[in-house]
Design an enzyme around this catalytic site. Structure first.
Site, PDB file in Angstrom:
ATOM      1  CG  ASP A   1      -2.007   0.946   1.257  1.00  0.00           C
ATOM      2  OD1 ASP A   1      -2.846   0.864   0.346  1.00  0.00           O
ATOM      3  OD2 ASP A   1      -2.060   1.809   2.167  1.00  0.00           O
TER       4      ASP A   1
ATOM      5  CD  GLU B   1      -2.060   2.350  -3.626  1.00  0.00           C
ATOM      6  OE1 GLU B   1      -3.097   2.925  -3.987  1.00  0.00           O
ATOM      7  OE2 GLU B   1      -1.634   2.439  -2.455  1.00  0.00           O
TER       8      GLU B   1
HETATM    9  C1  NOJ Z   1      -4.483   2.879  -0.882  1.00  0.00           C
HETATM   10  C2  NOJ Z   1      -5.582   1.884  -0.715  1.00  0.00           C
HETATM   11  O1  NOJ Z   1      -5.765   1.202  -1.923  1.00  0.00           O
HETATM   12  C3  NOJ Z   1      -6.805   2.663  -0.292  1.00  0.00           C
HETATM   13  O2  NOJ Z   1      -7.965   1.872  -0.321  1.00  0.00           O
HETATM   14  C4  NOJ Z   1      -6.534   3.210   1.082  1.00  0.00           C
HETATM   15  O3  NOJ Z   1      -7.610   4.030   1.497  1.00  0.00           O
HETATM   16  C5  NOJ Z   1      -5.252   4.039   1.105  1.00  0.00           C
HETATM   17  N1  NOJ Z   1      -4.174   3.430   0.398  1.00  0.00           N
HETATM   18  C6  NOJ Z   1      -4.774   4.227   2.520  1.00  0.00           C
HETATM   19  O4  NOJ Z   1      -4.312   3.004   3.027  1.00  0.00           O
END
Ligand code: NOJ
Length: 532
Positions: free
Chosen positions: A205, A269
């Site tokens: 993440d 991500e």
């Molecule tokens: C990215 C995640 O995909 C999202 O769903 C989340 O709200 C934020 N990061 C914070 O963790």
């Protein structure tokens, strides 16, 4: 080990599938998806032909941000089951040749994580330094001008100590202090904990955000040229995101991943706007992330020119040996069938054809394979904190998180009839798995055939990419030595010339089997794979 002798081929040539566990399959009739539910659908995933699944967080969470606020990194949230269920899932998936990726959330914890509960107890607490604390600015108020991605100041005053703590997302998601060696060691233990259980890897993440400027310098003001998010925030995220030191942490995990045989995967991500910045997350090609999500591609329109440019630039910028990741939907953006295709199934098929034939590993999001559109969410349904805060200007991320329609039946085959689902089910009569199973020319059947073709073809699995020139509104490219992909992404028929081969996959099945020597006449919004 694949046919080419390349140990990475299993995932290079494979297709991954993102599961949003809360909305995938409910085994116990509480309206919430769970791990036994996922296990019950493994046969479906095997038949789809995927090589791996990524589960959005299943670890313990008070759900302020639906799993992305973790209160225990090494246990399963009771909503989803138990550690034993996770072990069963990993084994059962493994027997079907499906690897399991978990979601690792290292930027922040829940404010209910024992580390933060302790840290908040005072400036001398054992875990105080696990988080980013600062005194107020000299004039009073927050230490600097950083703004939370979810709105408002990124700083929250802790009344007891008079210090502020940092949260780049919700207030209930305090940011970890990645300058701390203790935090780094704790996460080494967490990743080992899961890898030792047989988990194949992680989607990480907001991995570009983990570390913040050590001096907590003010962000510069946004300008008219900046992307909309930064203009809305009023500042450019220069010092609270994309710091170069994030790479050290990712390289540390890569070194750890490489101590396992076979190595474990790290997919980031990497939510960055510049492809040159994305490329940096691959390091020299084999010492940092194995893959990073390509957000310029996700955010592009379904437009031949725009997408081809992004793909070509990505191909040019990635280090030799680095492997692209392509995706069109996830739990944070409107599903591709809505956002790219406006519900039009010809466009959906073109998008799937592209995702499944580009050089790089595609990640489908649950429902993409049946052309599922966003769910209907009224204001009273909204559960995403961001949607609650910004409605109606931004309606939040619930529409892409509604339950998977497995059948045209009460409960949609997701849960038992009559059980209220955590988010509205939508109308399963319009689009569901069972109906498409029975329809030889359904989107599901097309997705299956595309995955099977890709998996069985060296060209499509691992062959290099090369653009071909083609008329405006179309996109043509070669994969490997023998395979050509052509897509007409326009409302007009198009003739693509200088082609040779037999159509082995067509968005329009009538094209299949056609031997082409020269020109292929393509209907609007159609695509084909030719092999020779
Ligand atoms: C990215 C995640 O995909 C999202 O769903 C989340 O709200 C934020 N990061 C914070 O963790």
């Amino acid at each position: 080990m694949g046919q080419t002798g390349d140990p990475d081929r299993w995932w290079h040539g494979g297709v991954f599938y993102q599961i949003y566990p809360r909305s995938f399959a409910d085994s116990n009739g509480d309206g919430v998806g769970d791990l036994p539910g996922i296990i019950s659908r493994l046969d479906y995933l095997e038949r789809l032909g995927v090589a791996g699944i990524w589960l959005s967080p299943v670890t313990v969470s008070p759900n302020r941000d639906w799993g992305y606020d973790v209160a225990d990194y090494c246990d399963i949230d009771p909503d989803y089951g138990t550690l034993a269920d996770l072990d069963t899932l990993v084994r059962a998936a493994g027997r079907r040749g499906i690897a399991v990726l978990l979601d690792l959330v290292p930027n922040h914890t829940s404010d209910q994580h024992p580390w933060f509960v302790d840290a908040r107890s005072g400036p001398t607490a054992t875990y105080r330094d696990y988080y980013v604390w600062s005194d107020p600015s000299p004039g009073g108020g927050p230490p600097n001008n950083w703004v939370s991605i979810f709105g408002g100041s990124a700083w929250e005053l802790d009344g007891a100590s008079g210090q502020y703590f940092l949260h780049n997302f919700e207030t209930q998601q305090p940011d970890l202090n990645w300058w701390s060696e203790d935090v780094r060691e704790s996460f080494d233990d967490i990743v080992r904990f899961w890898w030792d259980r047989g988990v194949a890897g992680f989607r990480i993440d907001v991995c570009n955000m983990m570390i913040k400027d050590a001096e907590l310098r003010d962000n510069p003001p946004a300008t008219a040229d900046d992307p909309i998010e930064q203009r809305l925030m009023g500042v450019k995220s220069v010092y609270n995101s994309d710091r170069p030191e994030a790479h050290d942490i990712l390289m540390r995990w890569r070194a750890l991943a490489d101590t396992y045989a076979p190595g474990r995967l790290l997919i980031g991500e990497t939510n960055v706007e510049q492809l040159s910045v994305l490329a940096q997350f691959y390091g020299s090609g084999n010492d940092e992330l194995h893959g990073g999500f390509n957000f310029p591609f996700i955010n592009a329109p379904l437009d031949a020119g725009a997408m081809r440019t992004i793909v070509e630039r990505t191909e040019t910028l990635l280090a030799p040996g680095a492997w692209p990741i392509w995706t069109g939907s996830n739990h944070d953006v409107s599903r591709l069938a809505t956002r790219w295709a406006g519900g039009d199934l010809s466009r959906v098929r073109c998008a799937l054809l592209l995702l499944l034939t580009l050089r790089g590993t595609p990640f489908l999001y649950q429902g993409d394979e049946i052309g599922l559109t966003d769910g209907p969410i009224e204001q009273t349904d909204v559960l995403d904190a961001v949607g609650i805060r910004f409605w109606p200007h931004y309606k939040g991320r619930d529409p892409e998180r509604t339950p998977m329609p497995w059948a045209n039946a009460p409960g949609g085959g997701f849960t038992e009839p009559g059980v209220p689902t955590w988010l509205p089910m939508g109308d399963p009569t319009a689009c569901n798995v069972a109906d498409q199973e029975a329809e030889p020319d359904s989107v599901l059947a097309f997705t299956r055939r595309a995955i099977a073709l890709r998996t069985g073809s060296d060209d499509l699995s691992v062959g290099p990419y090369r653009s071909l020139s083609s008329p405006e509104g179309t996109w043509a490219f070669v994969r490997g030595g023998h395979t050509t992909v052509v897509v007409n992404m326009s409302d007009a028929p198009q003739a693509i010339s200088a082609l040779r081969g037999t159509v082995t996959l067509g968005t329009d099945r009538a094209l299949e089997g056609t031997a082409v020597e020269g020109t292929l006449e393509m209907p609007p919004w159609s695509g084909a794979v030719l092999e020779r």
